[in-house]
Design a protein around this motif. Sequence first.
Motif: not given
Length: 68
Positions: A5, A8, A12-13, A34, A44
């Motif tokens: 990951n 990320w 993008r997050k 994803f 997140w």
Amino acid sequence: MNDPNSHWNAQRKAALVLDLLQGSTTVADAAAQFQLSPERLHAWLDAGRQGIVQALQAANEPGGITYG
């Protein structure tokens, strides 16, 4: 760096979190698409919500954030 990951980044997050908050996608769909765990996505989302609250609080303080 063997973290699957690691690609990320924050932008993008943030884009995915906004999609989730706006209802453009669901946690289940994003997790499958994803290959992320729902728990990670919920973390997140929690961080994103907290960041929004902090930004709005800072904007209301004297000398806080101004735009335009």
